[in-house]
Design an enzyme around this catalytic site. Structure first.
Site, PDB file in Angstrom:
ATOM      1  N   HIS A 112      44.053  39.535  42.433  1.00 13.59           N
ATOM      2  CA  HIS A 112      43.152  38.490  42.928  1.00 13.59           C
ATOM      3  C   HIS A 112      42.531  37.718  41.779  1.00 13.59           C
ATOM      4  O   HIS A 112      42.297  38.239  40.692  1.00 13.59           O
ATOM      5  CB  HIS A 112      42.083  39.051  43.875  1.00 13.59           C
ATOM      6  CG  HIS A 112      41.133  40.040  43.281  1.00 13.59           C
ATOM      7  ND1 HIS A 112      39.940  39.671  42.701  1.00 13.59           N
ATOM      8  CD2 HIS A 112      41.165  41.386  43.213  1.00 13.59           C
ATOM      9  CE1 HIS A 112      39.286  40.746  42.308  1.00 13.59           C
ATOM     10  NE2 HIS A 112      40.010  41.795  42.595  1.00 13.59           N
ATOM     11  N   ASP A 141      38.628  43.327  36.553  1.00 15.68           N
ATOM     12  CA  ASP A 141      38.681  43.110  38.001  1.00 15.68           C
ATOM     13  C   ASP A 141      38.605  41.629  38.321  1.00 15.68           C
ATOM     14  O   ASP A 141      37.538  41.098  38.530  1.00 15.68           O
ATOM     15  CB  ASP A 141      37.522  43.851  38.667  1.00 15.68           C
ATOM     16  CG  ASP A 141      37.575  43.795  40.179  1.00 15.68           C
ATOM     17  OD1 ASP A 141      38.686  43.686  40.736  1.00 15.68           O
ATOM     18  OD2 ASP A 141      36.507  43.853  40.806  1.00 15.68           O
ATOM     19  N   GLU A 175      39.377  37.776  47.401  1.00 17.26           N
ATOM     20  CA  GLU A 175      39.373  39.218  47.653  1.00 17.26           C
ATOM     21  C   GLU A 175      37.972  39.794  47.702  1.00 17.26           C
ATOM     22  O   GLU A 175      37.686  40.694  48.505  1.00 17.26           O
ATOM     23  CB  GLU A 175      40.201  39.924  46.565  1.00 17.26           C
ATOM     24  CG  GLU A 175      40.506  41.385  46.863  1.00 17.26           C
ATOM     25  CD  GLU A 175      39.450  42.355  46.326  1.00 17.26           C
ATOM     26  OE1 GLU A 175      39.528  43.552  46.650  1.00 17.26           O
ATOM     27  OE2 GLU A 175      38.548  41.915  45.577  1.00 17.26           O
ATOM     28  N   GLU A 176      37.085  39.327  46.839  1.00 17.45           N
ATOM     29  CA  GLU A 176      35.759  39.923  46.736  1.00 17.45           C
ATOM     30  C   GLU A 176      34.907  39.683  47.986  1.00 17.45           C
ATOM     31  O   GLU A 176      34.058  40.498  48.332  1.00 17.45           O
ATOM     32  CB  GLU A 176      35.026  39.391  45.505  1.00 17.45           C
ATOM     33  CG  GLU A 176      35.680  39.743  44.171  1.00 17.45           C
ATOM     34  CD  GLU A 176      35.617  41.225  43.839  1.00 17.45           C
ATOM     35  OE1 GLU A 176      35.033  41.994  44.627  1.00 17.45           O
ATOM     36  OE2 GLU A 176      36.172  41.619  42.802  1.00 17.45           O
ATOM     37  N   GLU A 200      44.888  46.102  41.270  1.00 14.67           N
ATOM     38  CA  GLU A 200      43.484  46.335  40.969  1.00 14.67           C
ATOM     39  C   GLU A 200      43.405  47.157  39.676  1.00 14.67           C
ATOM     40  O   GLU A 200      44.403  47.739  39.237  1.00 14.67           O
ATOM     41  CB  GLU A 200      42.818  47.096  42.124  1.00 14.67           C
ATOM     42  CG  GLU A 200      42.505  46.247  43.333  1.00 14.67           C
ATOM     43  CD  GLU A 200      41.321  45.315  43.105  1.00 14.67           C
ATOM     44  OE1 GLU A 200      40.231  45.791  42.771  1.00 14.67           O
ATOM     45  OE2 GLU A 200      41.503  44.102  43.257  1.00 14.67           O
ATOM     46  N   HIS A 383      32.172  45.283  38.163  1.00 19.28           N
ATOM     47  CA  HIS A 383      31.156  44.451  38.832  1.00 19.28           C
ATOM     48  C   HIS A 383      29.817  44.428  38.100  1.00 19.28           C
ATOM     49  O   HIS A 383      28.787  44.136  38.701  1.00 19.28           O
ATOM     50  CB  HIS A 383      30.931  44.916  40.284  1.00 19.28           C
ATOM     51  CG  HIS A 383      32.056  44.572  41.204  1.00 19.28           C
ATOM     52  ND1 HIS A 383      31.962  44.657  42.582  1.00 19.28           N
ATOM     53  CD2 HIS A 383      33.326  44.146  40.963  1.00 19.28           C
ATOM     54  CE1 HIS A 383      33.110  44.288  43.139  1.00 19.28           C
ATOM     55  NE2 HIS A 383      33.951  43.984  42.160  1.00 19.28           N
TER      56      HIS A 383
END
Length: 411
Positions: A112, A141, A175-176, A200, A383
């Site tokens: 993504h 990510d 995606e998030e 991922e 994140h």
């Protein structure tokens, strides 16, 4: 005997060059693939730097388009045909790149382009390397996953490997946060393939993900009655107090034994200090490893919320389901065993892990396509502003993905 010995010595020396040799592991690697993977390490890091230094938070169309354009440019060099699928309500687009071969297997790769980081993050924390780790927004990510996918395909092109019917590389723009268009696109695409490898991030201990929790959002809405907070508070019905009561009791609905969690994360009530608030809301992140736990949570939210602290308030609960769980299956175990054998060729061992985070792999698995996750570059602190990618994992992960495609194509 001499040829076998020389190949084993080469395997050991190449593994040592990667810093990955484990005593007692003498499986023969694919020398060409390993050499190309190591050769591409520098190039891969340069591409990673370009991608990380572009803000591409979910919904930020300019950055997502820029990331997509760079990926498309690289994939076209490999002979891929490209399709853009518009995402709504924003103006970003998902990317589908397709390579045709001469074999029978249809293999789907997914990564993504969006990150969780706001606009301006790339300027505040640009790509940099320190103590063997690369830092920057989205470095692991999932911009590391995009890079791993592109360079694995480069390796296969270099060795003229075409023993597959089709390789599809799907780059999700949302995606998030998720989107109905992305959900439908992934399910439809996965159903047309024999297997999915999701890119991922590789887990900090150098692992792949064999199961994932599903996600949902619990919403609590409270209607009260406004009144002057100083003159006549007793005439009001305090929605803020009631929503506080609700989050304390509803926050206990998780089940540790079943890996179910419910965490309230967003609260809203009132807008003036001297007025008893007549409206309040609370939203919770809900994760579950099995679908039936979402059914149970939905029922318990309605049941438990009937116990109110403030009389004459109205409490409503809803559960909005997101990505489904990705269960561990016999197929994912088979894929994991295959990956473990491949990694052993270069003296490395994968950890087998699950994740509380939902991902596109769950959508692929939900339509019955065998799926394994975590094929991106290894990293940690996902994140967060401290998110990092391990430099020494770049070449091994390119090798792992390249060889995984080759093995799947031969089955």
């Amino acid at each position: 005997m001499t040829l076998k010995l020389s190949r084993s010595l080469l395997a050991a020396s190449l593994a040592l060059a990667l810093g990955t040799f484990a005593p007692g592991v003498f499986a023969d690697p694919h020398e060409q693939v390993l050499a190309h993977a190591e050769q591409y390490k520098g190039e891969a890091l340069k591409l990673l730097e370009r991608l990380v230094n572009i803000d591409s938070g979910s919904g930020y169309e300019p950055g997502l388009t820029q990331v997509g354009d760079i990926a498309i440019e690289e994939l076209k060099k490999l002979g891929a045909t490209i399709e853009r699928v518009p995402n709504t309500p924003d103006k970003s687009s998902h990317v589908i790149a397709t390579l045709k071969g001469t074999g029978k297997a249809k293999i789907l790769l997914m990564a993504h382009m969006d990150t969780v980081f706001k606009q301006g993050s790339a300027a505040e924390r640009p790509f940099h390397i320190k103590d063997g780790r690369a830092y920057g927004p989205g470095v692991m990510d999932d911009k590391g996953g995009i890079v791993a996918g592109i360079y694995a395909l480069k390796v296969l092109k270099n060795i003229d490997f075409k023993d597959y019917a089709q390789i599809t590389f799907l780059l999700d723009a949302s995606e998030e946060t998720g989107s109905d268009i992305a959900t439908d696109l992934i399910k439809k695409t996965a159903k047309a393939h024999d297997v999915t490898l999701n890119l991922e991030p590789g887990r900090p201990a150098d692992g792949l993900v064999v199961w994932r929790k599903g996600s949902a959002t619990a919403l609590v809405e409270v209607k009260g009655k406004a009144s002057h907070a100083g003159v006549a508070p007793e005439l009001g019905r305090n929605a803020a107090m009631e929503v506080a009561h609700q989050i304390l009791q509803l926050g206990k609905l998780g089940d540790e034994a079943k890996k179910t969690t419910i965490n309230f994360t967003v609260l809203n009530a009132g807008d003036r200090k001297n007025v008893i608030p007549d409206q309040a809301t609370a939203a919770a992140d809900v994760r579950a490893a099995v679908p039936e736990e979402f059914d149970r949570i939905e029922k318990d939210l309605a049941r438990v919320s009937q116990d109110k602290l403030i009389a004459d308030t109205e409490v409503t609960t809803t559960l909005k389901r997101g990505l489904p769980p990705m269960p561990q299956t016999a197929e994912s175990d088979r894929l994991m065993a295959m990956a473990q054998g491949i990694y052993g060729e270069i003296g490395r061992k994968l950890t087998e892990e699950g994740s509380g985070g939902a991902a596109d792999a769950s959508l692929s698995a939900s339509v019955g396509t065998p799926t394994l996750d975590g094929f991106g570059i290894v990293g940690g602190n996902i994140h967060t502003p401290e998110e990092y990618a391990e430099i020494d994992s770049v070449a091994p992960r390119i090798y792992l993905l390249s060889r995984m495609i080759m093995e799947l194509a031969s089955k």
